[in-house]
Motif scaffolding. Structure first.
Motif, PDB file in Angstrom:
ATOM      1  N   ASN A 142       0.829  -1.212   0.000  1.00 16.70           N
ATOM      2  CA  ASN A 142       0.000   0.000   0.000  1.00 16.70           C
ATOM      3  C   ASN A 142       0.862   1.260   0.000  1.00 16.70           C
ATOM      4  OD1 ASN A 142      -2.284  -1.624   0.061  1.00 16.70           O
ATOM      5  ND2 ASN A 142      -2.348  -1.643   2.291  1.00 16.70           N
ATOM      6  N   GLU A 143       1.813   1.286  -0.923  1.00 17.06           N
ATOM      7  CA  GLU A 143       2.708   2.440  -1.058  1.00 17.06           C
ATOM      8  C   GLU A 143       3.176   2.540  -2.501  1.00 17.06           C
ATOM      9  OE1 GLU A 143       6.396   1.666   1.219  1.00 17.06           O
ATOM     10  OE2 GLU A 143       5.541  -0.324   1.539  1.00 17.06           O
ATOM     11  N   SER A 144       4.001   3.535  -2.788  1.00 18.16           N
ATOM     12  CA  SER A 144       4.425   3.764  -4.169  1.00 18.16           C
ATOM     13  C   SER A 144       5.913   4.061  -4.238  1.00 18.16           C
ATOM     14  CB  SER A 144       3.639   4.928  -4.784  1.00 18.16           C
ATOM     15  OG  SER A 144       3.965   6.141  -4.142  1.00 18.16           O
ATOM     16  N   TYR A 194       2.613   1.780  -7.916  1.00 14.62           N
ATOM     17  CA  TYR A 194       1.898   1.607  -6.655  1.00 14.62           C
ATOM     18  C   TYR A 194       1.684   0.116  -6.412  1.00 14.62           C
ATOM     19  CZ  TYR A 194       0.724   6.592  -6.968  1.00 14.62           C
ATOM     20  OH  TYR A 194       0.787   7.965  -7.056  1.00 14.62           O
ATOM     21  N   LEU A 226      -0.716  -2.478  -4.202  1.00 18.40           N
ATOM     22  CA  LEU A 226      -1.892  -2.638  -3.350  1.00 18.40           C
ATOM     23  C   LEU A 226      -1.908  -4.043  -2.761  1.00 18.40           C
ATOM     24  CD1 LEU A 226      -4.703  -1.718  -2.290  1.00 18.40           C
ATOM     25  CD2 LEU A 226      -5.663  -2.622  -4.422  1.00 18.40           C
ATOM     26  N   SER A 286      -8.736   4.605  -2.398  1.00 14.97           N
ATOM     27  CA  SER A 286      -8.249   5.732  -1.590  1.00 14.97           C
ATOM     28  C   SER A 286      -8.240   5.423  -0.094  1.00 14.97           C
ATOM     29  CB  SER A 286      -9.098   6.982  -1.858  1.00 14.97           C
ATOM     30  OG  SER A 286     -10.462   6.733  -1.571  1.00 14.97           O
ATOM     31  N   LEU A 320      -4.524   3.667  -0.401  1.00 16.67           N
ATOM     32  CA  LEU A 320      -3.468   4.246  -1.231  1.00 16.67           C
ATOM     33  C   LEU A 320      -3.656   5.753  -1.366  1.00 16.67           C
ATOM     34  CD1 LEU A 320      -2.949   1.797  -4.252  1.00 16.67           C
ATOM     35  CD2 LEU A 320      -1.310   2.345  -2.464  1.00 16.67           C
ATOM     36  N   LEU A 359      -0.391   0.390 -11.265  1.00 16.16           N
ATOM     37  CA  LEU A 359      -0.777  -0.303 -10.042  1.00 16.16           C
ATOM     38  C   LEU A 359      -0.459  -1.784 -10.172  1.00 16.16           C
ATOM     39  CD1 LEU A 359      -2.251  -0.408  -7.259  1.00 16.16           C
ATOM     40  CD2 LEU A 359      -4.342  -0.924  -8.545  1.00 16.16           C
TER      41      LEU A 359
END
Length: 284
Positions: free
Chosen positions: A141-143, A156, A158, A185, A188, A199
């Motif tokens: 859950n990050e980029s 990203y 998920l 949202s 993320l 993603l």
């Protein structure tokens, strides 16, 4: 005649389980300049700890021949009942110094984390630490921002909650939240406006949520190509025990978003060889 038929059947089964197919997808965007040529991405998914040759040599050789700008993995590189992750660690050990690797967890990784064996040995935590030590980018859950030949894009990752999968063992439900997400949202951040946003998400059946968040590309796995594939029909069975799943393999256009679903590498399959996906991104 019967012996010959038996030998041919065995050879066919071996071919279906062990000989790679490579799915090439050439996609275009106006968000990248790509003055030095297209970006090449190799997607690996659903290895389920399978080894193609000693220390996964055949898979490693195939990746090196494809020579991507980076590698993405879209979950279930291990199986939840494993006691180590050596099959994929062999791949990472051979490739991570040359190709950036981005990794997300699938339902088997999440389950392994809370499995009884891991509670006793902590093997899964050791596996994740080995990935990090080798330079793999774990995206929970990050980029990450990635620069390829002066072009910037964002990747990203998920972690799809277990509530979105077929079944969750009762002992795991007591340890981890299995609440469904209603919007991306919730977990993320908003996207980088004007940039090309990718993603990685194991489960393709949340496609509408991914599209609503505004991603350009989404790379998924999970469905194993439908296990058995039939001409003109496609995949027959999803891991959710549903016939003829809507998303089983290939490129799907959903609004402005393209979703690429890999058939995966491991598990039993018929008319559905182990799949290595290659995405090449070109300028419009």
């Amino acid at each position: 005649m019967i012996i010959l038929l038996f030998i041919v059947t065995l050879l066919f089964i071996y071919f279906e389980q062990e000989v790679f197919s490579t799915s090439f997808y050439k996609l275009k965007t106006d968000k990248l300049n790509l003055k030095k040529g297209p970006i090449r991405i190799v997607q690996l998914s659903d290895l389920h700890s399978k080894s193609f040759g000693r220390q996964n040599r055949r898979l490693i050789q195939k990746i090196k021949r494809l020579n991507p700008d980076f590698i993405v993995t879209t979950g279930d590189m291990i199986t939840s009942t494993d006691s180590n992750g050596n099959a994929f660690l062999d791949v990472v050990t051979a490739c991570a110094s040359k190709y950036p690797i981005f990794y997300i967890e699938g339902n088997h990784e999440i389950t392994a984390k809370y499995d009884t064996l891991n509670q006793e040995t902590r093997w899964y935590e050791a596996y994740l630490k080995s990935l990090e030590d080798l330079g793999v980018h774990l995206l929970n859950n990050e980029s990450r921002k990635v620069t390829i030949n002066e072009d910037e894009l964002y990747i990203y990752g998920l972690t799809v909650p277990l509530a979105h999968y077929y079944s969750v063992p009762v002992h795991i439900q007591k340890q981890v939240s299995v609440k469904e997400i209603k919007q991306v949202s919730e977990v993320l951040p908003n996207l980088e406006e004007g940039h090309f946003n990718i993603l990685l998400a194991h489960n393709p059946f949340l496609a509408n949520l991914y599209e609503q968040h505004g991603f350009d590309h989404v790379y998924c796995g999970h469905v194993h190509g439908g296990a058995l594939r039939l001409p003109l029909i496609g995949g027959v069975l999803s891991p959710e025990r549903k016939l003829f799943p809507k998303y089983s393999a290939g490129v799907y256009q959903i609004g402005k978003m393209k979703m690429i679903v890999s058939r995966g590498l491991g598990r039993l399959r018929l008319f559905n060889r182990p799949d290595i996906v290659v995405i090449e991104i070109y300028p419009k």
